[in-house]
Motif scaffolding. Structure first.
Motif, PDB file in Angstrom:
ATOM      1  N   VAL A  78     -39.389 -41.310 -61.896  1.00 34.87           N
ATOM      2  CA  VAL A  78     -39.453 -40.712 -63.225  1.00 34.87           C
ATOM      3  C   VAL A  78     -40.326 -39.460 -63.136  1.00 34.87           C
ATOM      4  O   VAL A  78     -41.473 -39.528 -62.685  1.00 34.87           O
ATOM      5  CB  VAL A  78     -40.024 -41.700 -64.246  1.00 34.87           C
ATOM      6  N   ARG A  79     -39.785 -38.330 -63.588  1.00 35.80           N
ATOM      7  CA  ARG A  79     -40.487 -37.054 -63.423  1.00 35.80           C
ATOM      8  C   ARG A  79     -40.694 -36.297 -64.720  1.00 35.80           C
ATOM      9  O   ARG A  79     -41.403 -35.295 -64.741  1.00 35.80           O
ATOM     10  CB  ARG A  79     -39.729 -36.186 -62.418  1.00 35.80           C
ATOM     11  N   THR A  80     -40.079 -36.733 -65.816  1.00 37.41           N
ATOM     12  CA  THR A  80     -40.203 -36.015 -67.078  1.00 37.41           C
ATOM     13  C   THR A  80     -40.440 -37.004 -68.224  1.00 37.41           C
ATOM     14  O   THR A  80     -40.040 -38.173 -68.145  1.00 37.41           O
ATOM     15  CB  THR A  80     -38.932 -35.210 -67.400  1.00 37.41           C
ATOM     16  N   PRO A  81     -41.052 -36.545 -69.319  1.00 37.31           N
ATOM     17  CA  PRO A  81     -41.197 -37.413 -70.487  1.00 37.31           C
ATOM     18  C   PRO A  81     -39.853 -37.898 -71.024  1.00 37.31           C
ATOM     19  O   PRO A  81     -39.748 -39.038 -71.500  1.00 37.31           O
ATOM     20  CB  PRO A  81     -41.916 -36.510 -71.508  1.00 37.31           C
ATOM     21  N   GLN A  83     -37.234 -38.666 -69.331  1.00 34.28           N
ATOM     22  CA  GLN A  83     -36.795 -39.801 -68.526  1.00 34.28           C
ATOM     23  C   GLN A  83     -37.541 -41.075 -68.902  1.00 34.28           C
ATOM     24  O   GLN A  83     -36.979 -42.170 -68.837  1.00 34.28           O
ATOM     25  CB  GLN A  83     -36.977 -39.493 -67.038  1.00 34.28           C
ATOM     26  N   VAL A  84     -38.791 -40.946 -69.313  1.00 31.42           N
ATOM     27  CA  VAL A  84     -39.529 -42.113 -69.814  1.00 31.42           C
ATOM     28  C   VAL A  84     -38.842 -42.653 -71.064  1.00 31.42           C
ATOM     29  O   VAL A  84     -38.636 -43.873 -71.201  1.00 31.42           O
ATOM     30  CB  VAL A  84     -40.999 -41.755 -70.129  1.00 31.42           C
ATOM     31  N   THR A  97     -43.640 -43.329 -60.863  1.00 29.46           N
ATOM     32  CA  THR A  97     -43.466 -41.899 -60.665  1.00 29.46           C
ATOM     33  C   THR A  97     -43.840 -41.522 -59.235  1.00 29.46           C
ATOM     34  O   THR A  97     -44.674 -42.186 -58.610  1.00 29.46           O
ATOM     35  CB  THR A  97     -44.329 -41.091 -61.647  1.00 29.46           C
ATOM     36  N   ASP A 101     -48.382 -36.635 -63.491  1.00 28.28           N
ATOM     37  CA  ASP A 101     -48.019 -35.680 -64.532  1.00 28.28           C
ATOM     38  C   ASP A 101     -48.584 -36.221 -65.845  1.00 28.28           C
ATOM     39  O   ASP A 101     -48.207 -37.311 -66.292  1.00 28.28           O
ATOM     40  CB  ASP A 101     -46.503 -35.525 -64.621  1.00 28.28           C
ATOM     41  N   VAL A 104     -46.059 -37.063 -68.624  1.00 23.60           N
ATOM     42  CA  VAL A 104     -45.352 -38.315 -68.352  1.00 23.60           C
ATOM     43  C   VAL A 104     -46.253 -39.501 -68.663  1.00 23.60           C
ATOM     44  O   VAL A 104     -45.837 -40.483 -69.289  1.00 23.60           O
ATOM     45  CB  VAL A 104     -44.869 -38.349 -66.887  1.00 23.60           C
ATOM     46  N   ARG A 107     -46.447 -40.168 -72.331  1.00 23.87           N
ATOM     47  CA  ARG A 107     -45.232 -40.769 -72.884  1.00 23.87           C
ATOM     48  C   ARG A 107     -45.130 -42.252 -72.491  1.00 23.87           C
ATOM     49  O   ARG A 107     -44.677 -43.079 -73.296  1.00 23.87           O
ATOM     50  CB  ARG A 107     -43.995 -40.010 -72.404  1.00 23.87           C
ATOM     51  N   TYR A 115     -47.511 -48.774 -65.852  1.00 27.44           N
ATOM     52  CA  TYR A 115     -47.410 -47.428 -65.278  1.00 27.44           C
ATOM     53  C   TYR A 115     -47.910 -47.435 -63.845  1.00 27.44           C
ATOM     54  O   TYR A 115     -49.048 -47.822 -63.581  1.00 27.44           O
ATOM     55  CB  TYR A 115     -48.242 -46.485 -66.142  1.00 27.44           C
TER      56      TYR A 115
END
Length: 217
Positions: A78-81, A83-84, A97, A101, A104, A107, A115
């Motif tokens: 997972v690399r972006t909010p 995608q969360v 991840t 980030d 991220v 989010r 996490y």
């Protein structure tokens, strides 16, 4: 920039019990459901499906319906909010991840998910801990090996660590004895199952992994 310790979700019970996360990455998506089911049936109850695996969210959503509370299911790479958000909507219970980030992390906390951010150096591990990591994914673990995890744990013994990358059923126990709370295991566990649908070999490797982690029923 100052970072406050934001606290963290507890390690999921299935992961605490089995001490292993199966990482499902790659393939065409054709055998993804069967591989998920075979791992759960073999006793691997914490599974991560990566965003760069075909049908990842579709398969996770369906697996949640099939297995209910019998398995903890999460989304990795997972690399972006955004995608969360997508992972949470599909029913993910944790997020993994490859790096750190803050957006991220924010989010993930907003969705109240466990996490597991990737880090390698002591500075990165402390940063991940401050951002609310449930456990820090030490990645790539094969670069430092169990000795590196042991050395990191010496001054950071209050930080849960989950080495991932290049770990096999044969080496999993070494990382746990070095102080890891659990290990993430991908290719050496999956073999070619996602490509060929070979579930017999997969079940054998799953049993070997759980024997090594002490998580076998």
């Amino acid at each position: 920039m100052e970072v406050k310790d934001l606290g963290a979700k507890q390690i999921p019970e299935a992961l605490r019990r089995t001490r292993a996360v199966a990482i499902l990455r790659g393939g065409s998506g054709e055998h993804l459901d069967d591989v998920l089911d075979a791992l759960v049936d073999s006793g691997v109850r914490c599974l991560e499906v990566t965003t760069n695996t075909p049908r990842a969210l579709e398969a996770l959503r369906a697996a949640r319906l099939r297995h209910g509370t019998a398995a903890e299911l999460g989304v990795g790479t997972v690399r972006t909010p955004e995608q969360v958000d997508q992972a949470a909507e599909a029913g993910a219970q944790f997020i993994v991840t490859p790096g750190l980030d803050e957006a991220v992390a924010d989010r993930v906390r907003a969705h109240d998910l466990a996490y597991f951010p990737g880090a390698f150096t002591a500075t990165e591990v402390l940063r991940a801990h401050a951002l609310g990591a449930t456990a820090v994914k030490i990645f790539p673990a094969s670069l430092g090996g169990p000795k590196y995890v042991r050395e990191l744990r010496a001054p950071l013994d209050d930080v849960e660590m989950l080495p991932t990358g290049g770990i096999s059923p044969d080496t999993a126990g070494d990382f746990l004895r070095a102080g890891a709370c659990a290990v993430g295991v991908g290719g050496p566990l999956l073999g070619d199952a996602l490509d060929t649908g070979d579930l017999d070999g997969l079940r054998s490797r799953a049993r070997a992994l759980l024997d090594a982690t002490g998580g076998a029923a």
